[in-house]
Design a protein around this motif. Structure first.
Motif, PDB file in Angstrom:
ATOM      1  N   ASN A 278      15.745  23.595  73.039  1.00  0.00           N
ATOM      2  CA  ASN A 278      15.420  24.560  71.933  1.00  0.00           C
ATOM      3  C   ASN A 278      15.130  23.831  70.686  1.00  0.00           C
ATOM      4  O   ASN A 278      15.765  23.138  70.121  1.00  0.00           O
ATOM      5  CB  ASN A 278      16.649  25.355  71.739  1.00  0.00           C
ATOM      6  CG  ASN A 278      17.275  26.087  72.986  1.00  0.00           C
ATOM      7  OD1 ASN A 278      16.636  27.049  73.408  1.00  0.00           O
ATOM      8  ND2 ASN A 278      18.308  25.761  73.375  1.00  0.00           N
ATOM      9  N   SER A 279      13.713  24.210  70.283  1.00  0.00           N
ATOM     10  CA  SER A 279      13.137  23.627  69.104  1.00  0.00           C
ATOM     11  C   SER A 279      14.074  24.427  68.030  1.00  0.00           C
ATOM     12  O   SER A 279      14.203  25.596  67.907  1.00  0.00           O
ATOM     13  CB  SER A 279      11.803  23.781  69.090  1.00  0.00           C
ATOM     14  OG  SER A 279      11.140  23.299  70.134  1.00  0.00           O
ATOM     15  N   LEU A 280      13.839  23.363  66.920  1.00  0.00           N
ATOM     16  CA  LEU A 280      14.528  24.076  65.652  1.00  0.00           C
ATOM     17  C   LEU A 280      13.311  24.771  64.768  1.00  0.00           C
ATOM     18  O   LEU A 280      12.298  24.195  64.802  1.00  0.00           O
ATOM     19  CB  LEU A 280      15.080  22.920  64.788  1.00  0.00           C
ATOM     20  CG  LEU A 280      16.376  22.119  65.066  1.00  0.00           C
ATOM     21  CD1 LEU A 280      16.730  21.045  64.018  1.00  0.00           C
ATOM     22  CD2 LEU A 280      17.486  23.188  65.172  1.00  0.00           C
ATOM     23  N   LEU A 281      13.894  25.666  64.030  1.00  0.00           N
ATOM     24  CA  LEU A 281      12.890  26.316  63.061  1.00  0.00           C
ATOM     25  C   LEU A 281      12.695  25.251  62.003  1.00  0.00           C
ATOM     26  O   LEU A 281      13.347  24.464  61.609  1.00  0.00           O
ATOM     27  CB  LEU A 281      13.546  27.717  62.432  1.00  0.00           C
ATOM     28  CG  LEU A 281      13.846  28.762  63.389  1.00  0.00           C
ATOM     29  CD1 LEU A 281      14.379  29.985  62.544  1.00  0.00           C
ATOM     30  CD2 LEU A 281      12.461  29.313  64.243  1.00  0.00           C
ATOM     31  N   GLN A 282      11.382  25.473  61.220  1.00  0.00           N
ATOM     32  CA  GLN A 282      11.040  24.688  60.254  1.00  0.00           C
ATOM     33  C   GLN A 282      12.114  24.599  59.082  1.00  0.00           C
ATOM     34  O   GLN A 282      12.329  23.824  58.174  1.00  0.00           O
ATOM     35  CB  GLN A 282       9.461  24.882  59.610  1.00  0.00           C
ATOM     36  CG  GLN A 282       9.113  23.909  58.675  1.00  0.00           C
ATOM     37  CD  GLN A 282       8.864  22.618  58.994  1.00  0.00           C
ATOM     38  OE1 GLN A 282       8.426  22.441  60.406  1.00  0.00           O
ATOM     39  NE2 GLN A 282       8.671  21.401  58.328  1.00  0.00           N
ATOM     40  N   SER A 283      12.741  25.894  58.869  1.00  0.00           N
ATOM     41  CA  SER A 283      13.504  26.069  57.971  1.00  0.00           C
ATOM     42  C   SER A 283      15.172  25.662  58.300  1.00  0.00           C
ATOM     43  O   SER A 283      16.078  26.034  57.560  1.00  0.00           O
ATOM     44  CB  SER A 283      13.482  27.450  57.455  1.00  0.00           C
ATOM     45  OG  SER A 283      13.609  28.259  58.361  1.00  0.00           O
ATOM     46  N   SER A 284      15.475  25.433  59.527  1.00  0.00           N
ATOM     47  CA  SER A 284      16.744  25.200  60.096  1.00  0.00           C
ATOM     48  C   SER A 284      17.378  24.405  59.272  1.00  0.00           C
ATOM     49  O   SER A 284      16.770  23.137  59.206  1.00  0.00           O
ATOM     50  CB  SER A 284      16.700  25.023  61.614  1.00  0.00           C
ATOM     51  OG  SER A 284      16.457  26.202  62.092  1.00  0.00           O
ATOM     52  N   VAL A 285      18.766  24.291  59.261  1.00  0.00           N
ATOM     53  CA  VAL A 285      19.574  23.090  58.567  1.00  0.00           C
ATOM     54  C   VAL A 285      20.806  22.879  59.420  1.00  0.00           C
ATOM     55  O   VAL A 285      21.635  23.854  59.358  1.00  0.00           O
ATOM     56  CB  VAL A 285      19.936  23.420  57.017  1.00  0.00           C
ATOM     57  CG1 VAL A 285      20.863  22.414  56.563  1.00  0.00           C
ATOM     58  CG2 VAL A 285      18.762  23.707  56.338  1.00  0.00           C
ATOM     59  N   PRO A 286      20.689  22.268  60.511  1.00  0.00           N
ATOM     60  CA  PRO A 286      21.711  22.065  61.473  1.00  0.00           C
ATOM     61  C   PRO A 286      23.154  21.792  60.868  1.00  0.00           C
ATOM     62  O   PRO A 286      23.486  21.195  59.804  1.00  0.00           O
ATOM     63  CB  PRO A 286      21.284  21.017  62.442  1.00  0.00           C
ATOM     64  CG  PRO A 286      20.084  20.437  61.833  1.00  0.00           C
ATOM     65  CD  PRO A 286      19.726  21.301  60.876  1.00  0.00           C
ATOM     66  N   ILE A 287      24.124  22.278  61.628  1.00  0.00           N
ATOM     67  CA  ILE A 287      25.616  21.888  61.322  1.00  0.00           C
ATOM     68  C   ILE A 287      25.869  20.884  62.357  1.00  0.00           C
ATOM     69  O   ILE A 287      25.706  21.242  63.505  1.00  0.00           O
ATOM     70  CB  ILE A 287      26.465  23.070  61.336  1.00  0.00           C
ATOM     71  CG1 ILE A 287      26.215  24.034  60.187  1.00  0.00           C
ATOM     72  CG2 ILE A 287      27.976  22.560  61.309  1.00  0.00           C
ATOM     73  CD1 ILE A 287      26.558  25.334  60.237  1.00  0.00           C
ATOM     74  N   LEU A 288      26.352  19.695  61.868  1.00  0.00           N
ATOM     75  CA  LEU A 288      26.410  18.638  62.880  1.00  0.00           C
ATOM     76  C   LEU A 288      28.001  18.507  63.262  1.00  0.00           C
ATOM     77  O   LEU A 288      29.134  18.422  62.303  1.00  0.00           O
ATOM     78  CB  LEU A 288      25.809  17.503  62.370  1.00  0.00           C
ATOM     79  CG  LEU A 288      24.313  17.124  61.869  1.00  0.00           C
ATOM     80  CD1 LEU A 288      24.336  15.950  61.330  1.00  0.00           C
ATOM     81  CD2 LEU A 288      23.405  17.556  62.816  1.00  0.00           C
ATOM     82  N   ILE A 289      28.267  18.244  64.481  1.00  0.00           N
ATOM     83  CA  ILE A 289      29.632  17.810  64.971  1.00  0.00           C
ATOM     84  C   ILE A 289      29.551  16.579  65.442  1.00  0.00           C
ATOM     85  O   ILE A 289      28.755  16.187  66.472  1.00  0.00           O
ATOM     86  CB  ILE A 289      30.211  18.851  65.869  1.00  0.00           C
ATOM     87  CG1 ILE A 289      30.135  20.413  65.501  1.00  0.00           C
ATOM     88  CG2 ILE A 289      31.467  18.442  66.635  1.00  0.00           C
ATOM     89  CD1 ILE A 289      30.460  21.334  66.376  1.00  0.00           C
ATOM     90  N   LEU A 290      30.506  15.854  64.964  1.00  0.00           N
ATOM     91  CA  LEU A 290      30.531  14.176  65.595  1.00  0.00           C
ATOM     92  C   LEU A 290      32.030  13.986  66.084  1.00  0.00           C
ATOM     93  O   LEU A 290      32.665  14.145  65.416  1.00  0.00           O
ATOM     94  CB  LEU A 290      30.184  13.433  64.497  1.00  0.00           C
ATOM     95  CG  LEU A 290      28.869  13.357  63.842  1.00  0.00           C
ATOM     96  CD1 LEU A 290      28.653  14.125  62.881  1.00  0.00           C
ATOM     97  CD2 LEU A 290      28.297  11.690  63.474  1.00  0.00           C
ATOM     98  N   GLU A 291      32.176  13.937  67.446  1.00  0.00           N
ATOM     99  CA  GLU A 291      33.535  13.703  68.002  1.00  0.00           C
ATOM    100  C   GLU A 291      33.830  12.318  67.983  1.00  0.00           C
ATOM    101  O   GLU A 291      33.133  11.441  69.000  1.00  0.00           O
ATOM    102  CB  GLU A 291      33.343  14.615  69.255  1.00  0.00           C
ATOM    103  CG  GLU A 291      34.862  14.516  69.828  1.00  0.00           C
ATOM    104  CD  GLU A 291      34.776  15.348  71.366  1.00  0.00           C
ATOM    105  OE1 GLU A 291      35.889  15.311  71.947  1.00  0.00           O
ATOM    106  OE2 GLU A 291      33.685  16.007  71.813  1.00  0.00           O
ATOM    107  N   GLU A 292      34.836  11.918  67.475  1.00  0.00           N
ATOM    108  CA  GLU A 292      34.868  10.546  67.501  1.00  0.00           C
ATOM    109  C   GLU A 292      34.147   9.485  67.379  1.00  0.00           C
ATOM    110  O   GLU A 292      33.962   8.752  68.605  1.00  0.00           O
ATOM    111  CB  GLU A 292      36.053   9.992  68.698  1.00  0.00           C
ATOM    112  CG  GLU A 292      37.566  11.034  68.498  1.00  0.00           C
ATOM    113  CD  GLU A 292      38.254  10.817  69.770  1.00  0.00           C
ATOM    114  OE1 GLU A 292      38.122  10.029  70.545  1.00  0.00           O
ATOM    115  OE2 GLU A 292      39.546  11.466  69.676  1.00  0.00           O
TER     116      GLU A 292
END
Length: 542
Positions: free
Chosen positions: A271-285
């Motif tokens: 799934n491509s991101l929109l140009q204006s998307s600001v992702p929320i990142l999850i980093l597991e350990e």
């Protein structure tokens, strides 16, 4: 926007949890089974791959006896990252489902996902609700929900890369943003040479593309990547870039960093991101895949990305890289999971600095403890752990961390421990300072606690005098005058002589060795009773 709060009930391993998150970084830590996997599963319902997820039987909360519930509620509250964010063209369609807060003047949007078991089927509903939890009067909520997720999709970096779609380090769009970032950094710092920029930015891309990838897929990555793994000088160059970024506040730089991240995510995903998307990142350990040095360099870089970051960790190295306000302790109680954190402005600037220096930077592993044993000096730290073990109490195994409090002050430590759900116990000397510490404890215990349950006052001016008078005088006499016979001098003079001729650590070792040779009966009863009380306090529910 960012996820300000998530409330979960009846989902997988979570009976109930209410978690308020930071706009920047939230580092979640806790003992095994606090609900990490279930929380991450709930957050991933907000990813591009899981829009409008339909729940199944195994999603419902079940206890150790495999007794399943019949209702799931997951409520996610999004908040504007800055005033009037919803006036931006991309967000304007969401204004009708947003509600305004008079307190901070920001708009919020609440997304509610529910599931109910009804005989032989499960009814899943996705809706947008107002401040009172009532659904908005729209016939179809799905287009608005899809828009909300498209603009702020959750991305779990650890497990999201498939072998077929691994990114490589020469993606054209990533190269474009890297070049833009390089030009901006050159314009802002004469300290960075072209070589430093090239090495550092390639290391940064490799960190995002490779070091956060799944362990099982790394070999495949090495086969397709066209550039070698970064060397130590590349990480040094990235650290120089971090130093420059720390001193800059530039929207273009943030846009370039986000562009690099977005292009990498697009390169690996379906799934491509929109140009204006600001992702929320999850980093597991992430510490499980990174060397401590690279961990430090990488997370210094990551904090400059203008995205919300939700991180789970059991690493004191990683925790020490974040401010106190970003740290959360998750604690499982019999009927729910509670989150403990420092609310904004709940500690004074002075107390925050003391805790940051004394705990976060010097003893960050103490943040994972169940209980702090607070003692006046280093002598107690050296002595008490060993004497407790000889008495049959293994403090480390019980989650008890010894902390010397004289340099930091007792009050800030107890305040912080109370806010973070860490139990505590204090041992003080019997001198005037010790009596003041005892008064502090009484003032911080509250009406529902007996201060005597959390305090031992030694009946002596300090622990050396206490031990001298309770069976260990011969140790100090031998160290001071090489004899165990009577010495016609005040006790404190003998002790000072022993410390002068030896040292406090050596005397602590001598005391422990002597106690070990004589057996448990040599250890003063006051100390063995204190150890028992400490273990009791460490097991108390928050």
């Amino acid at each position: 926007m960012f996820i300000e709060q998530i409330d979960i009930s009846g989902f997988k391993g979570i009976s109930q949890l209410s978690l308020k998150l930071n706009a920047g970084s939230s580092v979640l830590m806790g003992e095994n089974r606090w609900g990490r996997s279930s929380l991450i599963s709930a957050l991933q319902l907000l990813s591009l791959d899981n829009k409008f997820y339909q729940f199944v039987d195994s999603d419902f909360y079940h206890d150790r006896n495999e007794i399943y519930g019949n209702k799931i509620n997951i409520q996610i509250t999004y908040c504007e990252s800055y005033l009037n964010e919803l006036n931006n063209l991309d967000y304007k369609s969401l204004l009708p489902v947003a509600y305004h807060s008079e307190q901070d003047k920001l708009f919020r949007i609440t997304y509610l996902i529910t599931a109910n078991k009804q005989v032989d089927k499960i009814i899943t509903q996705h809706m947008l609700v107002d401040l009172q939890g009532k659904p908005f009067a729209f016939e179809n909520h799905e287009p608005l929900i899809a828009n909300l997720i498209d603009l702020n999709p959750v991305m779990a970096l650890k497990h999201s890369i498939s072998p077929q779609n691994l990114p490589i380090t020469n993606q054209p769009l990533s190269e474009y943003y890297t070049l833009q970032l390089s030009e901006q950094l050159k314009a802002h710092s004469a300290q960075l040479t072209q070589d430093h920029l090239h090495r550092g930015l390639q290391a940064a891309k490799a960190l995002l593309e490779y070091y956060f990838a799944d362990q099982e897929h790394r070999y495949h990555y090495k086969q397709v990547a066209k550039q070698g793994t970064p060397r130590s000088e590349d990480w040094d160059s990235l650290e120089r870039i971090n130093n420059v970024l720390d001193g800059l506040d530039n929207d273009f730089l943030r846009t370039a960093l986000l562009g690099i991240l977005g292009s990498i995510i697009n390169a690996k995903g379906n799934n491509s991101l929109l140009q204006s998307s600001v992702p929320i990142l999850i980093l597991e350990e992430p510490e499980s895949q990174l060397h401590p040095i690279i961990l430090s360099v990488g997370f210094r870089l990551l904090k400059h990305f203008p995205t919300q970051k939700i991180i789970t960790s059991n690493s004191s190295d990683l925790v020490s890289l974040f401010p106190l306000e970003s740290l959360y302790r998750l604690i499982r109680l019999p009927d729910k999971i509670v989150s403990k954190y420092i609310a904004p402005h709940s500690l004074s600037i002075s107390d925050s600095r003391r805790i940051a220096f004394h705990i976060l930077y010097r003893r960050s592993n103490a943040l994972f403890a169940r209980c702090w044993l607070l003692v006046e000096g280093e002598t107690e730290v050296w002595l008490l752990r060993e004497l407790a073990e000889q008495s049959g109490y293994h403090l480390s195994s019980e989650g008890v961390q010894l902390i010397e409090f004289a340099q930091c002050g007792l009050k800030p430590l107890i305040k912080y421990a109370n806010k973070m759900g860490i139990n505590w116990y204090v041992i003080t000397d019997g001198d005037m300072a010790g009596k003041k510490y005892a008064d502090t404890i009484k003032s911080l215990c509250g009406d529902d606690k007996n201060p005597n349950d959390y305090l031992t006052v030694l009946p002596a001016r300090d622990i050396e005098n206490f031990l001298f008078k309770h069976g260990f005088s011969h140790v100090y006499k031998l160290a001071a005058y090489n004899t165990t016979q009577h010495i016609d001098l005040p006790v404190h003079q003998i002790i000072q002589k022993a410390i002068h001729k030896s040292s406090k650590p050596d005397l602590a070792i001598a005391i422990c060795d002597d106690a070990k040779s004589r057996g448990i009966n040599a250890i003063p009863r006051l100390l063995t009773d204190t150890f028992a009380n400490i273990i009791k306090v460490s097991k108390a529910l928050v």
